[in-house]
Design a protein around this motif. Structure first.
Motif, PDB file in Angstrom:
ATOM      1  N   SER A  60      -4.705   2.295  -4.593  1.00  0.00           N
ATOM      2  CA  SER A  60      -4.228   0.990  -4.124  1.00  0.00           C
ATOM      3  C   SER A  60      -5.201  -0.128  -4.473  1.00  0.00           C
ATOM      4  O   SER A  60      -4.813  -1.298  -4.502  1.00  0.00           O
ATOM      5  N   SER A  64      -1.789  -2.090  -9.650  1.00  0.00           N
ATOM      6  CA  SER A  64      -0.675  -2.740  -8.946  1.00  0.00           C
ATOM      7  C   SER A  64       0.608  -1.931  -9.062  1.00  0.00           C
ATOM      8  O   SER A  64       1.652  -2.354  -8.561  1.00  0.00           O
ATOM      9  N   THR A  92       1.341   0.930   3.449  1.00  0.00           N
ATOM     10  CA  THR A  92       0.715  -0.325   3.849  1.00  0.00           C
ATOM     11  C   THR A  92      -0.311  -0.772   2.811  1.00  0.00           C
ATOM     12  O   THR A  92      -0.344  -1.937   2.394  1.00  0.00           O
ATOM     13  N   ASP A  95       1.209  -2.080  -0.302  1.00  0.00           N
ATOM     14  CA  ASP A  95       2.058  -3.255  -0.074  1.00  0.00           C
ATOM     15  C   ASP A  95       3.532  -2.935  -0.332  1.00  0.00           C
ATOM     16  O   ASP A  95       4.243  -3.690  -0.991  1.00  0.00           O
ATOM     17  N   GLY A  96       3.952  -1.792   0.178  1.00  0.00           N
ATOM     18  CA  GLY A  96       5.350  -1.382   0.034  1.00  0.00           C
ATOM     19  C   GLY A  96       5.643  -0.590  -1.227  1.00  0.00           C
ATOM     20  O   GLY A  96       6.764  -0.114  -1.404  1.00  0.00           O
ATOM     21  N   PRO A 161       4.162  -0.118   7.312  1.00  0.00           N
ATOM     22  CA  PRO A 161       4.512  -1.144   6.328  1.00  0.00           C
ATOM     23  C   PRO A 161       5.705  -1.958   6.807  1.00  0.00           C
ATOM     24  O   PRO A 161       6.351  -1.625   7.807  1.00  0.00           O
TER      25      PRO A 161
END
Length: 320
Positions: A60, A64, A92, A95-96, A161
């Motif tokens: 993470s 990306s 989370t 970011d999804g 999330p």
């Protein structure tokens, strides 16, 4: 339109090498990442098996791209409650961009806690119950559950999330495909089998995503590539349920000693002919797969990524 991703092999590479590969995959134009979740490698020649949830946390921070586990067994080695927490935290951090691929597992990885290894029907029932628990926990509500396989007492996930990660269910036969259609948000299967995909869609899968993947060995010397795969991944050619029921890498090695080099050569994708690689990957798109993940076997990762960036991915994406 089919999406092309890179498969991170936890059994063959160290966690730091996997992070480097993730960076190279994004730079080469791959659109997503998948990663295996094992306690053991298939054999000692592969030689690695890091804890996937630690690696996903590190991923993470260096890429990306979305990440999918292909696949986690959420039923034996770790209780479904712990798997739910791990998946929610990963989603989370990403970011999804995390998708939770799950399956019924192999004795190789799951018997290590000392329990008996269930038969296939029991493993499917356990998976279904585990996903019920995980989905409840993803709501953020407090969960108590008493079922035939699992007990949960007052469990609640606090780190969640914005949206729960989808649950993609793995399967390699008609019954498993039907189960995936009924309980999954998508289907994972490794062979470009259009009939199996159709069974998933008829079984309730509809237009949910289908994911697959293959291992290749890009090398300027085709014969050397075949030798590399025969040394590192002969287990890919084990028949039937052997890969699911043999309990140790040593047992897998004993069975794999019967896999002939000619069998490996006939089944894989080797060498540096871009068209051969394109044909092998395109077979998945033709079988109605939505995502295809490619793994490079062996040490020469940079050569692979250079070739795919300049030759293979443009040909695939140009034909989409």
């Amino acid at each position: 339109m089919t999406r092309y991703g890179y498969f991170l092999s936890s059994e063959e590479f160290t966690p730091r090498e996997l992070l480097d590969q993730a960076r190279m995959a994004e730079q080469a134009g791959f659109e997503a990442l998948a990663i295996s979740d094992h306690f053991h490698p298939w054999n000692d020649q592969q030689g690695e098996s890091g804890f996937v949830w630690s690696v996903i946390g590190a991923l993470s921070q260096v890429t990306s791209l979305p990440v999918t586990t292909l696949v986690t067994c959420p039923t034996v080695r770790m209780h479904p409650v712990v798997n739910a927490q791990a998946a929610a935290t990963s989603a989370t951090l990403l970011d999804g961009g995390f998708r939770f691929g799950v399956g019924t597992g192999e004795a190789l990885n799951e018997h290590v806690t000392g329990g008996a290894w269930p038969d296939a029907p029991a493993r499917m029932h356990m998976l279904e119950e585990a996903l019920q628990i995980i989905r409840k926990l993803f709501t953020g509500e407090r969960v108590t559950h008493r079922g035939p396989h699992y007990t949960v007492e007052n469990a609640r996930l606090y780190t969640l999330p914005g949206e729960p990660p989808p649950l993609y269910v793995s399967g390699f036969g008609p019954q498993a495909a039907a189960l995936a259609g009924r309980i999954g948000d998508g289907f994972v299967t490794m062979q470009p089998d259009a009939d199996l995909v159709a069974g998933f869609r008829r079984g309730g899968g509809g237009d949910k995503p289908v994911l697959g993947g293959l291992k290749v060995c890009w090398d300027t010397d085709r014969e050397r590539a075949i030798d590399t795969v025969h040394r590192l991944w002969p287990n890919e050619q084990l028949p039937g349920e052997l890969a699911q029921v043999l309990p140790t890498p040593e047992h897998i090695e004993q069975a794999s000693s019967l896999v002939r080099r000619e069998t490996v050569a006939a089944a894989g994708t080797f060498g540096d002919d871009p068209e051969e690689h394109v044909r092998a990957i395109r077979a998945y798109a033709e079988a109605d797969f939505d995502e295809v993940y490619v793994a490079q076997i062996g040490p020469d990762q940079q050569q692979f990524f250079d070739a795919y960036r300049s030759k293979v991915l443009p040909a695939l994406q140009g034909a989409a």
